[in-house]
Motif scaffolding. Structure first.
Motif, PDB file in Angstrom:
ATOM      1  N   HIS A 133     -10.101  13.416  20.283  1.00  0.00           N
ATOM      2  CA  HIS A 133     -11.307  13.669  19.933  1.00  0.00           C
ATOM      3  C   HIS A 133     -12.029  12.426  19.302  1.00  0.00           C
ATOM      4  O   HIS A 133     -13.009  12.589  18.535  1.00  0.00           O
ATOM      5  CB  HIS A 133     -11.809  14.764  18.950  1.00  0.00           C
ATOM      6  N   CYS A 134     -11.565  11.122  19.839  1.00  0.00           N
ATOM      7  CA  CYS A 134     -12.155  10.212  19.234  1.00  0.00           C
ATOM      8  C   CYS A 134     -13.457   9.732  19.726  1.00  0.00           C
ATOM      9  O   CYS A 134     -14.398   9.580  19.028  1.00  0.00           O
ATOM     10  CB  CYS A 134     -11.444   8.665  19.618  1.00  0.00           C
ATOM     11  N   VAL A 135     -13.709  10.534  21.043  1.00  0.00           N
ATOM     12  CA  VAL A 135     -15.225  10.354  21.413  1.00  0.00           C
ATOM     13  C   VAL A 135     -16.216  11.288  20.659  1.00  0.00           C
ATOM     14  O   VAL A 135     -17.302  11.041  20.798  1.00  0.00           O
ATOM     15  CB  VAL A 135     -15.141  10.621  23.065  1.00  0.00           C
ATOM     16  N   SER A 136     -15.518  12.256  20.272  1.00  0.00           N
ATOM     17  CA  SER A 136     -16.641  13.098  19.502  1.00  0.00           C
ATOM     18  C   SER A 136     -17.259  12.585  18.034  1.00  0.00           C
ATOM     19  O   SER A 136     -18.364  12.663  18.082  1.00  0.00           O
ATOM     20  CB  SER A 136     -16.077  14.583  18.990  1.00  0.00           C
ATOM     21  N   CYS A 137     -16.594  11.666  17.445  1.00  0.00           N
ATOM     22  CA  CYS A 137     -17.085  10.969  16.422  1.00  0.00           C
ATOM     23  C   CYS A 137     -17.789   9.545  16.794  1.00  0.00           C
ATOM     24  O   CYS A 137     -18.946   9.153  16.570  1.00  0.00           O
ATOM     25  CB  CYS A 137     -16.083  10.617  15.235  1.00  0.00           C
ATOM     26  N   HIS A 138     -16.649   8.752  17.608  1.00  0.00           N
ATOM     27  CA  HIS A 138     -17.117   7.637  17.890  1.00  0.00           C
ATOM     28  C   HIS A 138     -18.166   7.364  18.950  1.00  0.00           C
ATOM     29  O   HIS A 138     -18.632   6.327  19.443  1.00  0.00           O
ATOM     30  CB  HIS A 138     -15.964   6.449  18.016  1.00  0.00           C
ATOM     31  N   GLY A 139     -18.567   8.286  19.615  1.00  0.00           N
ATOM     32  CA  GLY A 139     -19.254   8.550  20.766  1.00  0.00           C
ATOM     33  C   GLY A 139     -18.855   8.256  22.247  1.00  0.00           C
ATOM     34  O   GLY A 139     -17.677   8.058  22.258  1.00  0.00           O
ATOM     35  N   THR A 170      -3.323   3.644   3.930  1.00  0.00           N
ATOM     36  CA  THR A 170      -3.429   2.482   3.265  1.00  0.00           C
ATOM     37  C   THR A 170      -4.557   1.663   3.476  1.00  0.00           C
ATOM     38  O   THR A 170      -5.339   0.670   2.673  1.00  0.00           O
ATOM     39  CB  THR A 170      -2.506   1.390   3.351  1.00  0.00           C
ATOM     40  N   ARG A 171      -5.406   2.125   4.687  1.00  0.00           N
ATOM     41  CA  ARG A 171      -7.102   1.986   4.714  1.00  0.00           C
ATOM     42  C   ARG A 171      -7.693   3.042   4.033  1.00  0.00           C
ATOM     43  O   ARG A 171      -7.595   4.062   4.394  1.00  0.00           O
ATOM     44  CB  ARG A 171      -7.335   1.575   6.144  1.00  0.00           C
ATOM     45  N   PHE A 172      -8.554   2.692   3.130  1.00  0.00           N
ATOM     46  CA  PHE A 172      -9.731   3.575   2.733  1.00  0.00           C
ATOM     47  C   PHE A 172     -10.282   4.331   3.483  1.00  0.00           C
ATOM     48  O   PHE A 172     -10.952   3.408   4.465  1.00  0.00           O
ATOM     49  CB  PHE A 172     -10.372   2.849   1.294  1.00  0.00           C
ATOM     50  N   ASN A 177     -11.905  11.788   7.396  1.00  0.00           N
ATOM     51  CA  ASN A 177     -11.944  12.142   8.753  1.00  0.00           C
ATOM     52  C   ASN A 177     -11.045  11.450   9.419  1.00  0.00           C
ATOM     53  O   ASN A 177     -10.220  11.615  10.234  1.00  0.00           O
ATOM     54  CB  ASN A 177     -13.388  12.022   9.398  1.00  0.00           C
ATOM     55  N   MET A 178     -11.204   9.883   9.109  1.00  0.00           N
ATOM     56  CA  MET A 178     -10.493   8.985   9.785  1.00  0.00           C
ATOM     57  C   MET A 178      -8.841   9.028   9.864  1.00  0.00           C
ATOM     58  O   MET A 178      -8.072   8.930  10.752  1.00  0.00           O
ATOM     59  CB  MET A 178     -10.926   7.629   9.908  1.00  0.00           C
ATOM     60  N   THR A 179      -8.560   9.121   8.492  1.00  0.00           N
ATOM     61  CA  THR A 179      -7.348   9.354   7.950  1.00  0.00           C
ATOM     62  C   THR A 179      -6.337  10.778   8.725  1.00  0.00           C
ATOM     63  O   THR A 179      -5.540  10.629   9.404  1.00  0.00           O
ATOM     64  CB  THR A 179      -6.926   9.554   6.567  1.00  0.00           C
TER      65      THR A 179
END
Ligand code: HEC
Ligand code: HEC
Length: 201
Positions: A133-139, A170-172, A177-179
């Motif tokens: 579902h990367c495309v649902s958020c990133h377009g 480790t990345r804020f 959502n991204m975590t």
């Protein structure tokens, strides 16, 4: 005492949810891309001319959504997101500075990626972006929107490091959502995705 610990944790959680709303008022002032261009002189030393990076470890900023750039600069300035090179650069930016810088870099054309991804890797990469579902958020074109970054044409090494960072927490991540999205990715998936995304025109 247990109660106190719980209160602190729920406050942190609430703050994280509120962050997008705290950022919106910062964007109320009129941003000035020409002022941003002048303020960006120091940035292009690392991020490349017009925000087109030639350094594998440094992200391109050209064509990133304005709101995404503002949000990330706030997070670096406030110390939520940390990087030895980038944190000092954001530490003294005013709200007007980050709005101007975002107006400038978001308006710069992203230079076509020089990377060539092998056709079979393109097919596997595209499949993963649909499956997870990367495309649902990133377009659909993975070009980003609002506070969500463009991935298409970004530096491969940078993408790989960020995906590993989200997976390891480790990345804020402003809203979590991204975590969550990174948890289902294997190291092999991350390799394929970084290669695919970096080669997208
Ligand atoms: C000394 C090198 C250096 C300079 C100068 C620099 N940056 Fe960065 N910047 C970085 C690095 C490295 C990262 C990636 C940090 C990481 O891996 O989390 C970064 C990340 C960013 C990000 C996050 C992009 C993304 O895709 O997540 C933004 C926005 C940004 N920089 C804006 C700026 C602006 C605006 C300036 C000028 C005021 C600037 N940078 C100056 C090295 C630099
Ligand atoms: C539910 C929405 C959502 C989904 C699904 C999602 N992302 Fe994200 N992604 C985000 C948001 C929001 C951010 C910005 C996070 C932050 O810095 O707070 C982000 C940031 C990123 C970044 C950091 C880029 C940069 O320039 O710093 C990468 C890389 C990324 N996503 C890749 C992916 C990939 C690959 C997938 C599919 C496996 C995916 N995302 C799925 C919402 C999502």
């Amino acid at each position: 005492m247990n109660g106190n610990k719980f209160d602190v944790l729920s406050m942190v959680a609430r703050f994280a949810t509120m962050l997008p709303f705290l950022v919106f008022p910062l964007m109320a002032g009129a941003a000035d891309a020409e002022a941003g261009r002048q303020k960006a002189q120091v940035c292009v030393a690392c991020h490349g001319p017009g925000g087109n990076s030639a350094n594998p470890a440094v992200p391109s900023l050209a064509g990133q959504p304005k709101q995404f750039i503002v949000t990330q600069l706030v997070m670096f300035r406030e110390g939520n997101r940390k990087d030895t090179q980038m944190s000092p650069m954001a530490a003294n930016l005013s709200n007007a500075d980050l709005n101007d810088l975002a107006a400038y870099f978001s308006g710069q054309p992203l230079a076509p990626s020089p990377r060539v991804t092998a056709p079979d890797k393109i097919a596997s990469g595209r499949k993963l972006t649909e499956l997870h579902h990367c495309v649902s958020c990133h377009g659909a074109a993975l070009a980003g929107q609002m506070h969500i970054p463009r991935l298409a044409g970004q530096q491969r090494d940078y993408l790989r490091v960020q995906l590993r960072g989200f997976k390891a927490s480790t990345r804020f991540d402003m809203d979590g959502n991204m975590t969550s999205a990174a948890q289902g990715l294997s190291e092999a998936d991350i390799e394929i995705l970084a290669d695919y995304l970096a080669g997208m025109k």
